[in-house]
Design an enzyme around this catalytic site. Structure first.
Site, short mmCIF file in Angstrom:
data_model
loop_
_atom_site.label_atom_id
_atom_site.label_comp_id
_atom_site.label_asym_id
_atom_site.label_seq_id
_atom_site.Cartn_x
_atom_site.Cartn_y
_atom_site.Cartn_z
N ASP A 265 -75.00 71.34 5.68
CA ASP A 265 -76.20 71.06 4.89
C ASP A 265 -77.04 70.04 5.63
O ASP A 265 -76.53 69.35 6.51
CB ASP A 265 -75.81 70.45 3.54
CG ASP A 265 -75.24 71.49 2.60
OD1 ASP A 265 -75.46 72.67 2.85
OD2 ASP A 265 -74.56 71.11 1.63
N ASP A 566 -72.25 70.67 -1.24
CA ASP A 566 -72.12 69.65 -2.29
C ASP A 566 -72.45 70.18 -3.68
O ASP A 566 -72.05 69.61 -4.67
CB ASP A 566 -73.00 68.43 -1.97
CG ASP A 566 -74.45 68.83 -1.69
OD1 ASP A 566 -74.79 70.01 -1.93
OD2 ASP A 566 -75.24 67.97 -1.24
N ASP A 570 -72.49 76.08 -4.09
CA ASP A 570 -71.87 76.19 -2.77
C ASP A 570 -70.41 76.65 -2.87
O ASP A 570 -69.80 76.98 -1.86
CB ASP A 570 -71.91 74.85 -2.03
CG ASP A 570 -73.32 74.48 -1.62
OD1 ASP A 570 -74.11 75.40 -1.36
OD2 ASP A 570 -73.63 73.28 -1.55
#
Length: 833
Positions: A265, A566, A570
């Site tokens: 990310d 997070d 996901d």
């Protein structure tokens, strides 16, 4: 009784060492399990938000809930918007249940918030909850076997079978030699003379022969291998905790060492997640903080509604004069802080003068959130406020406000101009958040209008790169691991950050395929995806589904994929990946539960550290296998040849058990606790199919085993004449040389490729301590425990000769490492670099 007694002592020692290390590891897992279960919960106490541990939650607490949270206790809904809960863990129903004060105000421990936000009043905690057992689902099986342990179990049984075969052969040869009269007694005559030999003597000889065979089995079975894995994993888990990584699943430690691609990310992992508003545009002109007084009151009113009501953040002001405390996600905190401190907007007034009718919570598909409100001074009109990704909101607008408060129609040129502003802000790696509004009538009060909106303004939030990220990305690339950035930001922001972090460089930016949008990637055919996946470095405006698609595609191409995540959404990608890495600070409970390792400081540098540790675990185990197999091969060959040729076994039961103890238990301790070195990050990743015992290991192992076998056989057959000593002293020389060879070879095992085996040795004090302890114990065995160990005292010259012969393993090791080994060329690594 010495043989029997020593066998018992050796067995007890091996069992105790294994039991103690297993016990310590399970204790460590229990502590870890407790830490994993320790969820941080946001509660409101004395009107102030504060994070508390789930274990400190009490009945009567008001708990703040947002998307992705696990509900920590049983309770009642107090207030909130669009709150939906996944109760599948309790009811088995996959449909998400809406919670509100009218129809269904009940919230149950262990279920998960899938949408919206709200507050609950705690009515029961811990085992008193309706689903007290629910928490047990977070507990893991402490006895899980990692893939490497499974492979080693097979290797152990394979080696054990060979050892057993050799032992049976030795047993048969010795028995045949004994009963055919070929075994000589001490006086030089045959030990067995048919019926003239006493029954007791026959039994003693047979028991001695069986003891020799059993000892060969004991030495051959490498029971130290599982111990070495346990020690390495336990040690590395403890050290990884210090390096901000909490291992939830043991196998992830070693799998991480084989990773070929890391999908990461952006926000919070590559960047600091400390947002600050640095630019503000109203309509189509930039506004400085000092110009806020020039903005028309009606626009300021709309802005304070858009910021203050359409947010999941909260502002707490204990006294009217005190500095406000702001809670929420970094983006929300930055926007609220800008509105209060820079623009001087009165958010409290908006909250009091407006009633919220409906909330559409932010989700990663739509990239926006909205509220429908009714103002107390005009109850017939409902107002819609949207906040979200700038270019998406721009497409929904047809008018804009200027700073004088006049609403104007937005023509194509003005739309293009605002689009250019968004692009230029994004190119400066700013995250662009826009505000839009629309006044409607009373009729529709559940759905928010999504067309014909009026553009209010645009803020640019700067989220600086984390220090050290560029170096971490470089070290991963050097290690043959490719980094892909997956972000919800737009293409320009994503590209700017990727350049800043070193994921993109001037070469990769030349071909446009390096940066794609999620929708573009999604719409590729399967064949196109497989072709382009290696080139793609950055995926912007991606949804969680795109992330999952990328992971699946990479795995189909044979990559070992690590993924960071997070958010609740996901979870599928984290589960699908070979190694799921969740974030400890920003990560939701759902994400953490789906992951294998929790990165406690949310920092990409820690991801690179986990990669180093993963490689270290794998490498340490390979070192130990090489060391152990050398001893096994040498001991088996010597005893077998000596037994077949002379009917005598040079290494007795006690001696072989001592060798077994130093190589299994102490050797495992010495080699399993080596720390990761920078050299590990210079190698290409192992990948899925690489054999556990590589060609390099076979080269080192065979060379050392051949040397040891040759030297010991010379001593066995010519030792008496070379040194001019008795049979007993010759056997002691063989035993002493054999043990010293292992001690010197332990240094060789420290580095399988490099010629300098002493590099960094001062850092591993445990290794040096174990070598020292082994040497002292060996000297005691030879010099003071003659009757127990079947040895004779050696002179200084004889000790010197033993050490000299053993020390030759170092130059032999050095010469052998000059022999080139054709390492398998990995096609993946070229793509990674």
């Amino acid at each position: 009784w010495y043989d029997g007694g020593s066998i018992i002592v050796a067995v007890v020692l091996v069992v105790v060492v294994s039991a103690v290390s297993n016990y310590r590891q399970s204790k460590q897992f229990e502590e870890l399990s407790h830490e994993t279960n320790d969820i941080r919960v946001q509660v409101v106490r004395n009107g102030r938000y504060q994070p508390v541990s789930i274990f400190e939650l009490v009945v009567g607490d008001i708990v703040s809930l947002k998307t992705g949270d696990q509900i920590p206790a049983d309770g009642l809904f107090v207030e909130g918007h669009s709150l939906k809960v996944d109760e599948s863990s309790m009811t088995g129903e996959s449909d998400h249940v809406e919670v509100n004060e009218k129809k269904n105000p009940f919230l149950l421990s262990g279920t998960k918030v899938t949408d919206g936000h709200g507050y609950m009043l705690v009515t029961a905690v811990g085992m008193n909850t309706a689903w007290g057992e629910m928490m047990s689902s977070i507990r893991r099986d402490l006895n899980e076997e990692t893939p490497l342990q499974v492979r080693l179990s097979k290797l152990t049984s394979y080696i054990g079978n060979i050892g057993l075969s050799v032992a049976v052969l030795v047993l048969l040869v010795l028995l045949i030699r004994y009963f055919t009269g070929h075994t000589k007694a001490e006086n030089g005559r045959s030990a067995f003379n048919g019926s003239r030999t006493k029954f007791d003597d026959v039994m003693n000889s047979v028991v001695g022969i069986i003891a020799a065979a059993v000892t060969i089995v004991v030495v051959a079975i490498p029971e130290g291998l599982p111990l070495a894995v346990t020690l390495t994993l336990a040690y590395s888990m403890k050290r990884m905790m210090r390096d901000h990584a909490m291992v939830r699943k043991l196998s992830a430690c070693e799998t991480m060492g084989s990773a070929t691609i890391i999908c990461t990310d952006k926000t919070g992992t590559l960047t600091l997640n400390e947002m600050k508003v640095t630019e503000f545009w109203l309509g189509k002109e930039p506004i400085d903080n000092s110009m806020s007084s020039e903005i028309a009151p009606n626009v300021l009113q709309l802005l304070s509604e858009g910021v203050g009501l359409n947010t999941t953040g909260t502002v707490y002001k204990p006294e009217p004069t005190s500095v406000p405390e702001i809670y929420g996600s970094p983006t929300e905190k930055a926007i609220l802080s800008w509105a209060l401190n820079d623009m001087g907007l009165n958010i409290d007034e908006s909250k009091q003068s407006c009633e919220i009718i409906h909330v559409e919570a932010f989700n990663s598909e739509k990239k926006r959130s909205g509220v429908l409100i009714r103002r107390s001074n005009n109850k017939r009109v409902l107002a819609t406020h949207w906040k979200g990704a700038a270019e998406m909101l721009l497409a929904m607008c047809s008018c804009y406000y200027d700073k004088k408060g006049v609403s104007k129609f937005m023509n194509q040129d003005e739309r293009a101009h605002i689009g250019m502003v968004i692009e230029s802000m994004a190119a400066k790696s700013l995250r662009c958040i826009a505000f839009a509004t629309l006044d409607g009538n009373e009729e529709n009060h559940t759905k928010l209008e999504e067309t014909g909106l009026t553009w209010l303004g645009l803020v640019g939030l700067k989220d600086p790169c984390r220090p050290g990220v560029k170096q971490a990305v470089e070290s991963c690339k050097k290690a043959g691991v490719s980094i892909k950035m997956i972000t919800g930001d737009n293409m320009h922001t994503a590209r700017a950050i990727a350049f800043e972090c070193g994921i993109l460089n001037s070469e990769s930016s030349l071909h446009n395929e390096a940066v794609v949008e999620g929708v573009q990637f999604r719409n590729y055919s399967e064949e196109e995806r497989r072709q382009k996946i290696e080139t793609i470095r950055v995926m912007a405006r991606s949804s969680p589904f795109d992330k999952l698609l990328m992971v699946q595609c990479l795995k189909q191409k044979g990559h070992v994929v690590a993924v960071t995540g997070d958010g609740t959404n996901d979870a599928p990608a984290l589960k699908e990946a070979d190694i799921g890495l969740s974030m400890g600070i920003q990560g939701t409970e759902v994400a953490k539960e789906s992951s294998d390792i929790v990165i406690l400081d949310d920092n990409f540098t820690s991801v690179a550290t986990v990669l180093r540790w993963g490689r270290c675990v794998y490498n340490n185990i390979q070192k130990f296998i090489q060391f152990q197999l050398t001893v096994n091969v040498a001991a088996l060959v010597i005893n077998f040849i000596a037994a077949v040729s002379s009917g005598d076994v040079p290494l007795t039961a006690v001696q072989l058990l001592w060798v077994n103890l130093i190589m299994d238990t102490l050797g495992a301790l010495a080699l399993a606790t080596e720390q990761p070195t920078n050299d590990l990050m210079d190698k290409q990743p192992v990948g899925r199919t690489e054999p556990l015992i590589t060609k390099v290991m076979w080269r080192n192992l065979i060379a050392q085993a051949l040397y040891q076998v040759a030297i010991l056989l010379i001593l066995q057959f010519k030792g008496k004449s070379i040194f001019g000593v008795s049979e007993e002293v010759k056997d002691t020389l063989i035993f002493n040389t054999f043990v010293l060879c292992q001690i010197f070879n332990e240094f060789n095992a420290r580095n399988m490729d490099k010629k300098n085996i002493f590099k960094g040795i001062h850092k591993n004090r445990l290794f040096l301590a174990i070598i020292g302890i082994t040497l002292v114990l060996q000297a005691i065995m030879v010099e003071f425990l003659q009757r127990f160990a079947n040895t004779e005292r050696l002179s200084w010259e004889q000790w010197g000769a033993c050490i000299g012969i053993a020390a030759l393993t170092w130059p032999i090791g050095w010469i052998v490492k000059c022999i080139p080994v054709d390492k398998k060329v990995q096609t993946r690594s070229s793509a990674a670099s």
